[in-house]
Design a protein around this motif. Structure first.
Motif, PDB file in Angstrom:
ATOM      1  N   THR A  83       0.823  -1.213   0.000  1.00  0.00           N
ATOM      2  CA  THR A  83       0.000   0.000   0.000  1.00  0.00           C
ATOM      3  C   THR A  83       0.856   1.261   0.000  1.00  0.00           C
ATOM      4  O   THR A  83       0.316   2.369   0.031  1.00  0.00           O
ATOM      5  CB  THR A  83      -0.922   0.039   1.229  1.00  0.00           C
ATOM      6  OG1 THR A  83      -0.139   0.295   2.408  1.00  0.00           O
ATOM      7  CG2 THR A  83      -1.696  -1.252   1.382  1.00  0.00           C
ATOM      8  N   ARG A 169      -2.568   9.473   6.513  1.00  0.00           N
ATOM      9  CA  ARG A 169      -2.545   9.432   5.055  1.00  0.00           C
ATOM     10  C   ARG A 169      -2.613   7.963   4.629  1.00  0.00           C
ATOM     11  O   ARG A 169      -1.604   7.310   4.401  1.00  0.00           O
ATOM     12  CB  ARG A 169      -1.273  10.106   4.527  1.00  0.00           C
ATOM     13  CG  ARG A 169      -1.312  10.452   3.044  1.00  0.00           C
ATOM     14  CD  ARG A 169      -0.116  11.327   2.710  1.00  0.00           C
ATOM     15  NE  ARG A 169      -0.015  11.572   1.282  1.00  0.00           N
ATOM     16  CZ  ARG A 169       0.946  12.265   0.689  1.00  0.00           C
ATOM     17  NH1 ARG A 169       1.898  12.805   1.425  1.00  0.00           N
ATOM     18  NH2 ARG A 169       0.978  12.438  -0.608  1.00  0.00           N
ATOM     19  N   GLY A 171      -2.818   4.388   3.050  1.00  0.00           N
ATOM     20  CA  GLY A 171      -2.305   3.782   1.839  1.00  0.00           C
ATOM     21  C   GLY A 171      -3.415   3.201   0.983  1.00  0.00           C
ATOM     22  O   GLY A 171      -4.570   3.090   1.409  1.00  0.00           O
ATOM     23  N   THR A 172      -3.065   2.828  -0.228  1.00  0.00           N
ATOM     24  CA  THR A 172      -4.034   2.239  -1.150  1.00  0.00           C
ATOM     25  C   THR A 172      -3.489   0.912  -1.685  1.00  0.00           C
ATOM     26  O   THR A 172      -2.285   0.745  -1.824  1.00  0.00           O
ATOM     27  CB  THR A 172      -4.329   3.177  -2.336  1.00  0.00           C
ATOM     28  OG1 THR A 172      -3.088   3.530  -2.971  1.00  0.00           O
ATOM     29  CG2 THR A 172      -5.014   4.446  -1.858  1.00  0.00           C
ATOM     30  N   PRO A 173      -4.369  -0.050  -1.972  1.00  0.00           N
ATOM     31  CA  PRO A 173      -5.822   0.058  -1.888  1.00  0.00           C
ATOM     32  C   PRO A 173      -6.314  -0.004  -0.450  1.00  0.00           C
ATOM     33  O   PRO A 173      -5.715  -0.666   0.400  1.00  0.00           O
ATOM     34  CB  PRO A 173      -6.311  -1.142  -2.694  1.00  0.00           C
ATOM     35  CG  PRO A 173      -5.219  -2.152  -2.543  1.00  0.00           C
ATOM     36  CD  PRO A 173      -3.943  -1.359  -2.527  1.00  0.00           C
ATOM     37  N   LEU A 174      -7.420   0.673  -0.201  1.00  0.00           N
ATOM     38  CA  LEU A 174      -7.982   0.731   1.132  1.00  0.00           C
ATOM     39  C   LEU A 174      -8.364  -0.653   1.642  1.00  0.00           C
ATOM     40  O   LEU A 174      -8.286  -0.931   2.851  1.00  0.00           O
ATOM     41  CB  LEU A 174      -9.205   1.649   1.118  1.00  0.00           C
ATOM     42  CG  LEU A 174      -9.854   1.958   2.464  1.00  0.00           C
ATOM     43  CD1 LEU A 174      -8.907   2.756   3.340  1.00  0.00           C
ATOM     44  CD2 LEU A 174     -11.150   2.730   2.255  1.00  0.00           C
ATOM     45  N   SER A 175      -8.784  -1.526   0.750  1.00  0.00           N
ATOM     46  CA  SER A 175      -9.208  -2.869   1.153  1.00  0.00           C
ATOM     47  C   SER A 175      -8.090  -3.623   1.860  1.00  0.00           C
ATOM     48  O   SER A 175      -8.345  -4.473   2.721  1.00  0.00           O
ATOM     49  CB  SER A 175      -9.678  -3.659  -0.067  1.00  0.00           C
ATOM     50  OG  SER A 175      -8.631  -3.753  -1.031  1.00  0.00           O
ATOM     51  N   ALA A 177      -5.238  -1.773   3.174  1.00  0.00           N
ATOM     52  CA  ALA A 177      -4.746  -0.879   4.216  1.00  0.00           C
ATOM     53  C   ALA A 177      -5.532  -0.989   5.516  1.00  0.00           C
ATOM     54  O   ALA A 177      -4.973  -0.825   6.604  1.00  0.00           O
ATOM     55  CB  ALA A 177      -4.765   0.566   3.719  1.00  0.00           C
ATOM     56  N   GLU A 334     -11.010   7.063  -4.220  1.00  0.00           N
ATOM     57  CA  GLU A 334     -11.053   5.736  -3.627  1.00  0.00           C
ATOM     58  C   GLU A 334     -10.613   5.853  -2.169  1.00  0.00           C
ATOM     59  O   GLU A 334      -9.673   6.533  -1.829  1.00  0.00           O
ATOM     60  CB  GLU A 334     -10.118   4.786  -4.383  1.00  0.00           C
ATOM     61  CG  GLU A 334     -10.226   3.331  -3.970  1.00  0.00           C
ATOM     62  CD  GLU A 334      -9.263   2.916  -2.876  1.00  0.00           C
ATOM     63  OE1 GLU A 334      -9.494   1.873  -2.257  1.00  0.00           O
ATOM     64  OE2 GLU A 334      -8.294   3.648  -2.635  1.00  0.00           O
ATOM     65  N   GLY A 335     -11.351   5.191  -1.299  1.00  0.00           N
ATOM     66  CA  GLY A 335     -10.958   5.197   0.105  1.00  0.00           C
ATOM     67  C   GLY A 335     -11.633   6.295   0.891  1.00  0.00           C
ATOM     68  O   GLY A 335     -12.798   6.614   0.685  1.00  0.00           O
TER      69      GLY A 335
END
Length: 429
Positions: A83, A169, A171-175, A177, A334-335
Motif C-alpha cells: 500500500t 494518510r 495507503g491504497t488500496p484501502l481494502s 490498508a 477511492e478510500g
C-alpha cells in the motif's frame, strides 16, 4: 498545578465506590508511573514518524512492542509495503472475558522536512509533533495496560490493540490498508479509540460519533475561443463559469446539519491540470480567451452512510445542470474514512465510562458535537461494534506546529481507561 492534580488522584483512592482493591491499585500505579510515561512519550515524540517516513513509523512501533511484550501481549508487525506505507502493529492478549479493541496510530502529519521535530516540556504542558495525535493516546494505552497488570486484572482480560501506521494518510488500496483493523472490529465486543480527548475550558466530553472524510474532484470543460464570443450560441459560457455555477450551487443547495463540503484547491484556464497526487494545480490563459478547462478538489464530511449517499446524489444533480456548451464530471476518490455514526451502543459505552467517572470522583462527560471532530480509524469499525472515541490526552493545536498536551490529562485518561477496560472485559454491567 501538577502537584494539585497528583494529590487529587491520590485522594481518589479513598473513594468508597472503588470497593475493589484491584481498581485502587490501578489508580495508584498510574500516579506512581507518571514520570515514566512522560519519559516514554518524550522518546516517542522525538522519533519522527511522519506517515511517509516508513523507517520512523516502524521505529515507533518497535518502541511500543518493547512496552507490550513484557505484559504478555503477542505483538506482530503487519507490513503494508503493497500500500506504500510502513505497516501496522497488532497486539493481542487472549483472555476469558469480552474482547475489547483499542485503536490508535503511530504516524503523524509531520514529515522529516518539517521544522517541528522535538518534545519540549514546560511544567504540566508539553509540545511536540504528534504529541497528542496520537502518541499521547498510545502512551495512555500503555499506561492503562501496565496498571491492569499491576492490579492483576490484565491476566484474564481479552484485549486487542491495533495501532495503524498510516492514519494521517491512508495507503491504497484501502481494502488492504484497513483489512486487519476491520477484521479486529468484527471480532470485538467493544472498541475504544485513543485519539485526542475533547476537552474545553476544563470540561471533558465523550466521542460517540465522528463524521466521515472523503475527497472529490470536479472537472469542467467548455469551448474555447475569442472572449468576444463568450455567452453566445457557438462558445457558450466556458469552463470557469461552469465551475463557478456548480460550486455556488453546492453552497446554496446542500447545507444541512453535520455536513461540510470544502473546496481546497482550484484552477482554470486554457489549459488547466492537476498532479497525480491531487494536490498541485497549474493553469494558464489570457483575459481574451474563453477557458477550456477548470479543476477543483475538496472534501466531503457526513455523519451517517445514509447522509453520505444522499448528499453525493444531490451533488451529482447540481453538476448535471450544465451551462450552454459546457460539460462537467464529478468523481469521488477511492478510500477515505467512513463515518462513526451515533448509535445506542456507542451511547451505552459512554454511560459505562460515566459510571467510571462517578466512581473516580470525576464529572460526567456529555457527548461531543460530531461536527467539531475530525475523522478517525474508529469509523472503520463502528458499523460492526459499539465504539467510543477520544480517549487520548487533552491538548490542542493538532496538525500544526506547536501541537501541545496537558500532561496531567495523561493521569486521568490512563486511570479511566484501565478501570473501563477491566470492567468491559470482565462483562461487568
Amino acid at each position: 498545578m501538577r502537584r494539585c492534580l497528583l494529590a487529587l488522584s491520590l485522594m481518589a483512592l479513598a473513594l468508597p465506590a472503588l470497593a475493589q482493591d484491584a481498581e485502587r491499585t490501578m489508580l495508584s500505579t498510574v500516579v506512581a508511573e507518571h514520570d515514566r510515561h512522560v519519559g516514554l512519550l518524550e522518546r516517542m515524540v522525538n522519533v519522527n514518524s511522519g506517515t511517509l517516513n516508513l523507517a520512523g513509523v516502524r521505529a515507533v512501533g518497535e518502541m511500543v512492542r518493547a512496552e507490550l511484550e513484557p505484559l504478555g501481549f503477542d505483538v506482530k508487525w503487519v507490513d503494508m509495503a503493497e500500500t506504500g506505507r510502513a505497516g501496522h502493529l497488532i497486539a493481542t492478549h487472549p483472555g476469558n472475558g469480552k474482547n475489547v479493541l483499542l485503536i490508535g496510530h503511530l504516524d503523524t502529519v509531520f514529515e522529516p522536512e518539517s521544522p517541528f521535530q522535538t518534545f519540549v516540556r514546560d511544567g504540566s504542558r508539553a509540545t511536540g509533533p504528534g504529541i497528542g495525535d496520537d502518541k499521547g493516546g498510545v502512551v495512555v494505552i500503555v499506561a492503562a495496560m501496565r496498571a491492569m497488570q499491576a492490579a492483576g486484572t490484565l491476566d484474564d482480560a481479552n484485549v486487542t490493540i491495533v495501532l495503524t501506521g498510516d492514519e494521517e494518510r491512508i495507503g491504497t488500496p484501502l481494502s488492504i490498508a484497513r483489512r486487519d483493523l476491520i477484521a479486529a472490529g468484527r471480532a470485538a465486543d467493544y472498541a475504544l479509540e485513543f485519539e485526542n480527548l475533547a476537552s474545553e475550558d476544563g470540561v471533558d466530553f465523550g466521542t460517540i460519533a465522528r463524521r466521515s472524510s472523503a475527497n472529490w474532484t470536479l472537472q469542467t470543460s467548455g469551448r474555447t475561443g475569442h472572449s468576444s464570443g463568450v455567452f453566445n450560441d457557438t462558445l457558450g459560457y466556458g469552463a470557469i463559469y461552469e465551475m463557478a455555477r456548480i460550486l455556488d450551487g453546492f453552497r446554496r443547495d446542500l447545507p444541512e446539519p453535520n455536513l461540510t463540503y470544502n473546496v481546497g484547491v482550484i484552477a482554470g484556464g486554457t489549459p488547466a491540470a492537476i498532479d497525480a497526487e491531487g494536490f498541485a494545480v497549474t493553469a494558464s490563459g489570457k483575459t481574451n480567451i474563453v477557458a477550456s478547462t477548470a479543476i477543483a478538489r475538496g472534501d466531503l464530511r457526513t455523519l451517517t452512510p445514509e447522509q453520505d449517499a444522499r448528499v453525493r446524489q444531490r451533488m451529482q444533480g447540481i453538476v448535471d445542470q450544465h451551462l450552454p456548451r459546457t460539460d462537467a464530471e464529478l468523481s469521488f476518490g477511492e478510500g477515505g474514512y467512513p463515518p462513526m455514526a451515533p448509535s445506542d451502543g456507542n451511547l451505552a459505552l459512554l454511560a459505562r465510562l460515566n459510571a467510571v467517572n462517578r466512581d473516580l470522583g470525576l464529572p460526567e462527560m456529555s457527548p461531543y458535537d460530531p461536527a467539531r471532530r475530525g475523522a478517525a480509524d474508529s469509523g472503520f469499525v463502528a458499523a460492526d461494534v459499539a465504539t467510543l472515541g477520544g480517549l487520548g490526552v487533552a491538548g490542542g493545536g493538532a496538525h500544526a506546529e506547536g501541537e501541545w498536551i496537558d500532561l496531567d490529562s495523561l493521569i486521568r485518561q490512563s486511570q479511566r481507561a484501565a478501570v473501563l477496560i477491566t470492567r468491559l472485559s470482565a462483562g461487568e454491567p
